[in-house]
Motif scaffolding. Structure first.
Motif, PDB file in Angstrom:
ATOM      1  N   LEU A   1      11.538  -7.180  -3.659  1.00 53.17           N
ATOM      2  CA  LEU A   1      11.849  -6.500  -2.398  1.00 53.17           C
ATOM      3  C   LEU A   1      11.098  -5.183  -2.288  1.00 53.17           C
TER       4      LEU A   1
ATOM      5  N   PRO B   1       4.995  -8.288   7.011  1.00 58.39           N
ATOM      6  CA  PRO B   1       4.910  -6.866   6.673  1.00 58.39           C
ATOM      7  C   PRO B   1       3.484  -6.329   6.636  1.00 58.39           C
ATOM      8  N   TYR B   2       2.521  -7.208   6.582  1.00 61.97           N
ATOM      9  CA  TYR B   2       1.153  -6.715   6.551  1.00 61.97           C
ATOM     10  C   TYR B   2       0.528  -6.692   7.944  1.00 61.97           C
TER      11      TYR B   2
ATOM     12  N   ARG C   1       8.112  -4.675  -3.384  1.00 61.84           N
ATOM     13  CA  ARG C   1       6.802  -5.068  -3.862  1.00 61.84           C
ATOM     14  C   ARG C   1       5.756  -3.999  -3.580  1.00 61.84           C
ATOM     15  N   ASN C   2       4.866  -3.840  -4.561  1.00 62.11           N
ATOM     16  CA  ASN C   2       3.742  -2.916  -4.466  1.00 62.11           C
ATOM     17  C   ASN C   2       4.139  -1.452  -4.455  1.00 62.11           C
TER      18      ASN C   2
ATOM     19  N   GLU D   1      -2.589 -14.688 -10.800  1.00 62.94           N
ATOM     20  CA  GLU D   1      -2.101 -14.051  -9.583  1.00 62.94           C
ATOM     21  C   GLU D   1      -3.221 -13.889  -8.578  1.00 62.94           C
TER      22      GLU D   1
ATOM     23  N   ARG E   1      -0.765 -15.916  -2.056  1.00 54.58           N
ATOM     24  CA  ARG E   1       0.532 -15.430  -1.579  1.00 54.58           C
ATOM     25  C   ARG E   1       0.859 -14.070  -2.151  1.00 54.58           C
ATOM     26  N   LEU E   2       0.391 -13.837  -3.394  1.00 53.23           N
ATOM     27  CA  LEU E   2       0.790 -12.607  -4.068  1.00 53.23           C
ATOM     28  C   LEU E   2      -0.209 -11.478  -3.839  1.00 53.23           C
ATOM     29  N   ARG E   3      -1.239 -11.758  -3.031  1.00 54.26           N
ATOM     30  CA  ARG E   3      -2.291 -10.752  -2.905  1.00 54.26           C
ATOM     31  C   ARG E   3      -2.007  -9.700  -1.849  1.00 54.26           C
ATOM     32  N   ARG E   4      -1.246 -10.119  -0.831  1.00 58.86           N
ATOM     33  CA  ARG E   4      -1.094  -9.259   0.335  1.00 58.86           C
ATOM     34  C   ARG E   4      -0.289  -8.004   0.077  1.00 58.86           C
ATOM     35  N   ARG E   5      -0.564  -7.008   0.923  1.00 57.99           N
ATOM     36  CA  ARG E   5       0.276  -5.812   0.883  1.00 57.99           C
ATOM     37  C   ARG E   5       1.651  -6.179   1.391  1.00 57.99           C
ATOM     38  N   TRP E   6       2.645  -5.515   0.932  1.00 59.05           N
ATOM     39  CA  TRP E   6       3.984  -6.006   1.221  1.00 59.05           C
ATOM     40  C   TRP E   6       4.981  -4.869   1.265  1.00 59.05           C
ATOM     41  N   ARG E   7       5.950  -4.991   2.139  1.00 62.06           N
ATOM     42  CA  ARG E   7       7.116  -4.108   2.068  1.00 62.06           C
ATOM     43  C   ARG E   7       8.299  -4.855   2.656  1.00 62.06           C
TER      44      ARG E   7
END
Lengths: 301, 546, 342, 322
Positions: free
Chosen positions: C128, D65-66, C130-131, A287, A292-298
């Motif tokens: 959806l 989103p970032y 995520r984090n 990962e 792609r999977l590293r960023r902060r996300w919402r």
């Protein structure tokens, strides 16, 4: 030579950075490292720190003891023959790591070679090797172990062979995919034009370049290898019954699950934790490599 | 478009369900109602079934054969008594070479034809001839048969070439079952020795005279038997107490049998984890402990160092902590017995015992000059038997104190049966010790002594033991059995003395079989099991409830 | 559906080739084993009749002919359903395996239905969210489930069930109930059979019994489903077409399901197809622990019993099954993704 | 037509930044003030990496989103963004639509054009059956010059690049939005198609009365279609003026240099390039962001950042030299 050396150094530095970044940012990776190191520690020191080493190696105590529940004397209890389970687990860690190491390294070697040869030489060779890869991918290890067992009986070789027979093809697949893109690289072309023999190009340029993704895959796979080996041993296809292998230990307790559940459940928990730790290690590395999977996300829409 | 697919699928499902229901309700209504009150008994058997040819099967098929077929008479060794079955009376001539059996008039085969003397001749001759042709099967017990005469439909006469106890032969657990000669027509073969007939039997066909008929036969999972209403025995036993459907379920795993019991899916279990039996009793299950002639024997490889040394073998015999074996390995379900002949069986003697004495064991080793040497021995045993496995482990721990390293070699029965005989050709490849287990076909000490230690018995004499004196003694005894039984027994004792002194093999224990059953579904009396016919349910002695 | 017949044919031919490869490998396996192949094929017979049995095996395998002819003969036999006679059960291997296969498949299908659907749903949910803490929790759960040894989980579940309820989910169907209601399996898939016969009590009983082992078998596809669905959804949510759909005002639910999720189906199918072999073997192991009939118990019975025809039959069946499933997955992939047309 | 004095799109001190994996913010758009009137075609020109696409995404509401935003975006007089508080739900698609840069990727590969239109109509709350969708979509497809019978049941990969872009434009228009942001709509096409698409854009703009915001790196393209141009450099608008004014009288050194790189038909001259590399997004130099590459730089440039000042009429520039 120096170019190769610096390339090598760069690759090593890249891996180092990957590790340190993963360590900094991923608690899952940290947990994996801790578990893997503990496993290694147990594997090396197991026979020396085991409280009852001879029992760990499978020799029942001289005095009658029978199955005992966990107690201060025997933290994980004893099995039906009165052997200390903690000692057996400690000694079994080495067995587990040994199986993983042999299976992964041999299959890795075969897989890398087959995959890169198929990709690099192309033509009929590519077709044939891919066909072989595909065919061997279809075999489940346990069924191959069953066949080997019916020919040779129980033994370590059954575990190792059946896993290698079924595992190399997955590495061959990954190596093939990566090597195909490497084949088109300019330096490979340059080396070809300069008249270097093809096998030299294969070993000098192709293999080193595809090894990183395959090795990361191999790290991820160690957990699965442990699980499959444990399953084979649990079914009684592999190592004999008095070996301190974790799968065998679970099998030993299977007959006693209602009266002495700890005999099965505790070694099984060790399989789970070890496989989990190794998988966590590999997965978080993968990962970490994937931006792609590293960023902060919402959810943003 | 997706919705259309979904609607289509639902419609198809509805149509299929509708058609199925129509087919089901139109075709099956009658029997369905009739089956509603059928009594069912589920009997869990611990091994898969290797075959059900009544003349050739020599292994686990017995559990089915015993319900589907009958011999002429049964023998109960515990009470030393014969029980009439297809024959009601019998007599022998003076010197026991001609035996005449009078058949029951009301016995019928499952195809409706009566049981006749021709059928008896047909069945037994097939067993014998098949053995003579291929060397397979239990037909060897009839080797001394000269001919069978059938003076009339209900009388059968056995002519032997020497004095014999034919009453023991016809009551043997294998090789003496009677079936209808019509099996030839039914299977469409010409010769009774045709392999196709064997296949036909093993596909689940039968034509016996026993209380049950085979409805379906899946040797790997279950055999479904239904009651034969015309069985002669229903005049003696209450037909209503017997189950209408008897299911022999193949459950090889102890824990699974226990699970099945707890879940109410198994009424009688043949093997459960021994340490759980007390718990099961507390839960309301019952247990029937039955004596068996199932004998476990530790055989030494007498052709390989160091087990070829008598003192070494005796040292091992005295290094076994027998009480610990009894407590930890057998959990009380077994009888420590160092004799080769099980307790209660003809020829058994109590005085052949070894005691646990490490000092004595050391002395033996010293005498042979073996003390202090780094000795390694292998022991092979059947891995799926937890008793054998625990015994081997205890032995390993105990011999470690004598400086002997034991390597455990668990194996399957097939592997053992293959490895054991290699002692004759290749003794250094055969394990030093191997656990054999034996149960008798004939109620004679010869069965045990010949099979396990006679040098002609290459297949089962895994000790590689070849002692002419011993051979002569038991051969002579066997010949005498027909005419002078007491003298024969004395010779057997002499032979056993040799075994005790030389210890090529030592008896470990006789199995005590706890049958755990569900008293809410079934009541069992002790006579429901006969140690000579292991695992066979004698259906008249049990009662199925509700 | 937009899949070319050409592709289906090509894929099927390839699958057939691989199956033939598996059969050839099985035969070579027998051939290379130490000892006489006929002796092994005949189940290592002993005694007087051994020669007869070995001769029969020799004839059956055609060992007097050259190796390629033997192999062709063997392939022909397998494809005509003649895989020899089991030494242990003395019945044709294909008959025995078929009986076990339906039982295992039933368990596997139920487990896959539970595991995949729940796993993918949770994976999407996790992607959806995520984090968030929930996402982290789900990820840890997923990786634990994917790495739990199923035999150990099964043992744990049996012990727990026995202590808590006394019901251990033993067997496939309540024998007494099946006989009382006149249940007669037609296809061998008991759930389907009981529905066809309209036998609701048996259906409920079969379902109750299949659930505990199915839950154990489902853990692997569940864990894998969560992780794969999360990663793949995260990937497709970053695709241009999702961005465009959002910009054009397509509703959120449609974007997630019709755009992002649909985009993941081909990869998801492929991954789950590849994981199928693992689950099939998992189902066999769990069967053994739960004492259910099926391929697993069949294999377990014959461990060390020299029943080589049955072992080879199992190997070919399980492997061929895996290949078939993966071929179907590839065809499904082509049906969803119109760009795949080789 | 009543000319609304209020701009339809307005930004005030709009700054946009991206968070990296260590939660640091990299600002890529800094203090942008835009006023775009109804029916106008406004063009944002700049080299790649100058933040123009980010600005466009912010106007459409598809920032990832970032991203972090500061400042205000008003569309049709309604505030949709103020300091990281977004309320895009109402306007997205309905009011502002989007023509993607790479139509091959922007159309879902697994759905026919017809199905994709259906989803768009659903999004507008139109419940149409398949035929209704086809009819409605056909009208727009014809408008963009596609043959509906050929296109509707095709998958995107079966269409050529130009057809894909026309289809994407049709979809952008079919949302009914009156403001359209076109992010490099022609960059993936060859020269011939480029002109066709530009012509098409002009045509639909005129026919439907759309306010068009074009984002491009190509001044020629800008000159063909637009009324006003904003030149963007390092996240800022450095010069803004009507097209003719820009070409006739460029004020900012960057604009001047940019113009010299443009080949003019019929005039033979040596084409110039701008010395140095454009700054990487988020790593803009202090002071005037252009000063490292500027041939006319003075000391002040590296210290203080100039502000956008009006120099005449509609011409704005931010440079210490003016």
């Amino acid at each position: 030579m120096t170019i190769e050396k610096s390339r090598m150094q760069k690759r090593i530095r890249g891996i180092k950075e990957l590790f340190s970044r993963a360590w900094k940012r991923r608690p899952v990776f940290r947990a994996g490292v801790v578990i893997a190191l503990t496993l290694l520690f147990m594997a090396i020191l197991g026979p020396f720190i085991a409280p009852y080493p001879s029992e760990g190696w499978g020799i029942p105590p001289a005095t009658s003891r029978g199955a005992q529940p966990p107690s201060p004397e025997h933290p994980f209890g004893t099995d039906a023959a009165g052997r200390d389970i903690l000692s057996r687990i400690l000694i079994g860690a080495g067995m587990a790591l040994f199986q993983i190491a042999v299976v992964v390294s041999v299959s890795l070697a075969i897989g890398l070679l087959v995959g890169s040869v198929a990709a690099y030489y192309g033509g009929v060779m590519e077709k044939i090797l891919n066909y072989f890869t595909e065919t061997f991918m279809a075999f489940p290890a346990i069924i191959v172990a069953l066949a080997l067992n019916s020919l040779f009986g129980r033994g370590l070789m059954v575990v190792l062979l059946s896993l290698i027979i079924t595992w190399w093809s997955w590495y061959a697949r990954i190596a093939y995919v990566n090597a195909r893109s490497t084949r088109e690289m300019e330096y490979v072309l340059l080396a070809e034009l300069s008249g270097l023999p093809r096998y030299r190009i294969l070993f000098r340029h192709i293999l080193p370049n595809i090894s990183t993704p395959v090795i990361v895959q191999a790290i991820t796979d160690t957990g699965s290898v442990l699980l499959e080996a444990a399953s084979i041993n649990f079914l009684g296809l592999g190592l004999p019954t008095d070996y301190p292998d974790w799968g065998v230990l679970v099998q030993n307790g299977f007959n006693y699950i209602y009266s002495y559940p700890w005999i099965s459940l505790i070694p099984g928990a060790f399989i789970l934790v070890a496989a989990l730790g190794l998988s966590m290690l590999g997965d978080s590395l993968r990962e970490e490599m994937d931006p792609r999977l590293r960023r902060r996300w919402r959810l943003w829409f | 478009m997706n919705r259309a697919v979904l609607i289509g699928l639902i419609l198809i499902a509805l149509i299929v369900a509708g058609l199925g229901y129509y087919w089901y309700s139109s075709g099956k209504t009658g029997p369905n109602n009739a089956t509603a009150s059928r009594k069912v008994l589920v009997y869990a058997y611990e091994d898969s079934i290797t075959g059900i040819d009544p003349s050739i099967e020599f292994d686990t098929g017995l559990v089915v054969l015993g319900l589907v077929y009958e011999p002429l008479i049964y023998y109960n060794p515990l009470q030393d008594k014969f029980i009439p079955a297809l024959a009601t009376s019998w007599e022998a001539n003076e010197n026991h070479t001609v035996w005449t059996f009078h058949l029951r008039r009301d016995a019928k085969f499952h195809d409706g034809t009566p049981v006749t003397s021709q059928a008896v001749k047909f069945s037994i001759m097939r067993a014998l001839e098949y053995y003579e042709k291929t060397g397979e099967g239990p037909g060897y017990i009839w080797e001394d048969l000269v001919r069978i005469e059938t003076p009339n439909n209900y009388t059968v006469r056995f002519i032997m070439d020497k004095p014999m106890r034919v009453d023991f032969l016809v009551s043997a657990s294998y090789g003496s079952y009677i079936y209808s000669p019509r099996v030839l027509e039914e299977s469409g073969v010409k010769s009774p020795l045709d392999e196709e007939l064997l296949k036909w039997f093993n596909q689940g066909h039968e034509d016996g005279s026993g209380p049950y008929m085979i409805e379906s036969y899946n040797p790997e999972s279950m055999v479904k038997l239904v009651k034969f209403r015309d069985w002669w025995g229903w005049k003696i036993y209450d037909i209503n107490k017997a189950p209408d459907v008897l299911i022999i379920k193949i459950v090889t795993d102890d824990v699974s049998q226990e699970n099945g019991l707890i879940a109410g899916q198994i009424d009688i279990a043949t093997t459960v984890p021994l340490q759980d039996i007390s718990k099961l009793l507390k839960k309301g299950f019952s247990v029937l402990n039955t004596t068996t002639y199932h004998n476990y024997v530790l055989m030494f490889n007498t052709r390989r160092y160091p087990t070829n040394i008598t003192e070494f073998r005796l040292a091992v015999a005295h290094a076994i902590p027998w009480d610990r074996v009894y407590r930890e390995a057998l959990l009380g379900y077994g009888r420590i017995d160092n004799s080769l002949i099980p307790y209660g069986f003809p020829g058994h003697l109590d005085n052949y015992t070894f005691t646990y004495n490490l000092t004595l064991a050391r002395e033996y080793l010293e005498k042979a000059g073996l003390l202090g040497k780094d000795l390694r021995v292998e022991i092979m045993y059947e891995g799926t038997y937890s008793q054998e496995a625990l015994f081997a482990q205890i032995l390993k721990g105990s011999l470690a104190q004598l400086g002997i390293t034991v390597e455990l070699k668990p194996a399957s029965w097939d592997q053992m049966a293959e490895t054991g005989p290699t002692v004759w050709d290749n003794p250094d490849q055969a394990p030093h010790m191997i656990i054999n287990d034996w149960w008798p076909t004939l109620p004679s000490p010869y069965d045990f002594l010949y099979s396990l230690l006679h040098s002609d018995s290459k297949e089962w004499n895994w000790a590689g033991y070849n002692n002419t004196l011993f051979n002569n003694l038991i051969d002579k005894a066997w010949d005498l059995e027909g005419s002078n039984y007491e003298e024969a027994m004395k010779l057997y004792v002499k032979a056993q003395n040799i075994v005790y002194e030389e210890a090529p093999a030592i008896g470990l224990w006789d199995e005590i079989k706890p049958y755990v059953y569900n008293p809410r579904h079934v009541a069992i009396s002790g006579e429901a099991f006969n140690p000579l016919y292991m695992y066979v349910l004698f259906i008249g002695h049990l009662e199925v409830k509700g | 559906m937009p899949v070319s017949l050409n592709y289906v044919v090509k894929r099927t031919v390839w699958a057939l080739l691989v199956i033939i490869g598996v059969i050839v490998f099985s035969y070579i396996f027998l051939y290379l084993a130490p000892g006489d192949p006929a002796y092994i094929w005949a189940g290592r017979p002993r005694g007087v009749n051994a020669t007869i049995a070995i001769m029969n095996a020799r004839r059956e395998l055609g060992l007097d002919k050259p190796l390629p002819v033997q192999i062709l003969l063997f392939i022909k036999n397998v494809f005509t359903g003649n895989m020899g006679v089991s030494i242990e059960y003395k019945q044709p291997v294909s008959v025995i395996i078929w009986r076990g296969l339906t039982a295992t498949l039933e368990l596997l299908i139920i487990a896959y239905l539970i595991g995949v659907s729940l796993g993918v749903l949770l994976g999407i949910y996790s992607a959806l969210k995520r984090n968030t803490r929930l996402d982290h929790g789900l990820q840890v759960l997923a990786i634990t489930l994917a790495n739990a040894p199923s035999f150990w989980l099964a043992i744990g579940l049996i012990v727990a069930l026995a202590y808590l309820t006394g019901f251990t989910g033993y067997g496939r169907v309540d024998t007494r109930l099946a006989i009382a209601t006149g249940f007669r399996p037609i296809t061998g898939f008991y759930l389907l059979d009981s529905l066809i016969e309209g036998n609701i009590p048996v259906f409920i009983d079969v379902l109750l019994r299949i659930l505990p082992p199915a839950i154990i078998v489902a853990t692997y596809p569940l864990g894998l489903g969560i992780r794969m669905a999360r990663a793949l959804i995260a990937e497709t949510l970053g695709e241009e077409y999702v961005k465009a759909a959002i910009a054009w005002g397509v509703k959120r639910r449609t974007v997630i399901w019709r755009y992002a999720f649909k985009g993941t189906i081909p990869s998801l199918t492929q991954v789950l197809g590849l994981a199928f072999a693992y689950s099939l073997v998992d189902a066999m192991i769990v069967e053994i622990v739960f004492g259910r009939e099926g391929l697993g118990s069949l294999a377990y019975h014959i461990i060390g019993k020299s029943d080589f025809p049955l072992v080879i039959g199992l190997m070919i069946t399980v492997t061929a099954f895996y290949i078939i499933v993966n071929t179907l997955a590839d065809i499904l992939q082509a049906m969803i993704d119109p760009r795949v047309r080789l | 037509m009543v000319l609304n004095s209020e701009p339809v799109v307005e930004t005030r001190d709009l700054s946009i930044g991206y968070l990296d994996e260590y939660d640091r913010v990299w600002w890529v758009v800094i203090g942008v003030n835009l006023r775009i009137n109804e029916g106008e075609t406004y063009c944002i020109v700049g080299e790649s990496g100058c933040g123009k696409s980010t600005l466009g995404n912010a106007l459409i509401g598809i920032l990832p989103p970032y991203a972090e935003t500061r400042g205000i975006i008003r569309i049709m007089g309604e505030e949709i963004v103020r300091d990281d508080k977004h309320c895009y739900w109402k306007s997205r698609g309905r009011i502002v639509s989007y023509i993607p840069q790479n139509p091959g990727k922007a159309l879902h590969p697994f759905m026919t054009i017809h199905v994709q239109f259906k989803h768009l109509y659903r999004a507008r709350g139109l419940r149409l059956d398949d035929r209704g969708v086809a009819e409605k979509a056909s009208r727009i497809l014809e408008l963009v010059g596609l043959d509906p019978d050929e296109v509707l049941d095709s998958y995107p990969h079966e269409l050529s690049g130009g057809m894909q872009q026309r289809a994407a434009i049709a979809m952008a228009v079919s949302t009914g939005a009156k403001i359209i942001v076109a992010d490099e709509p022609t960059s993936s096409l060859d020269a011939n198609l480029r002109l066709q698409i530009l012509k098409l854009l002009r045509k639909i703009k005129e026919e439907l009365g759309i306010t068009l915001i074009m984002i491009t790196h190509d001044l020629v393209q800008a000159s063909k279609n637009c009324e006003r141009i904003g030149v963007m450099y390092a996240g800022r608008i450095v010069e803004e003026a009507p097209v003719k004014e820009i070409f006739r009288n460029p004020q900012h050194p960057y604009t001047q240099l940019l113009l010299e790189t443009v080949p003019v038909l019929g005039v033979v001259k040596e084409l110039k390039t701008i010395p140095g590399e454009p700054p990487r997004p988020g790593e803009y130099p202090p002071g005037c962001p252009f000063h490292p590459r500027c041939p006319f730089r003075i000391d002040k440039c590296s210290r203080e950042e100039p502000v956008l000042r009006k120099i005449n009429g509609k011409h704005y520039v931010s440079c210490w030299l003016r």
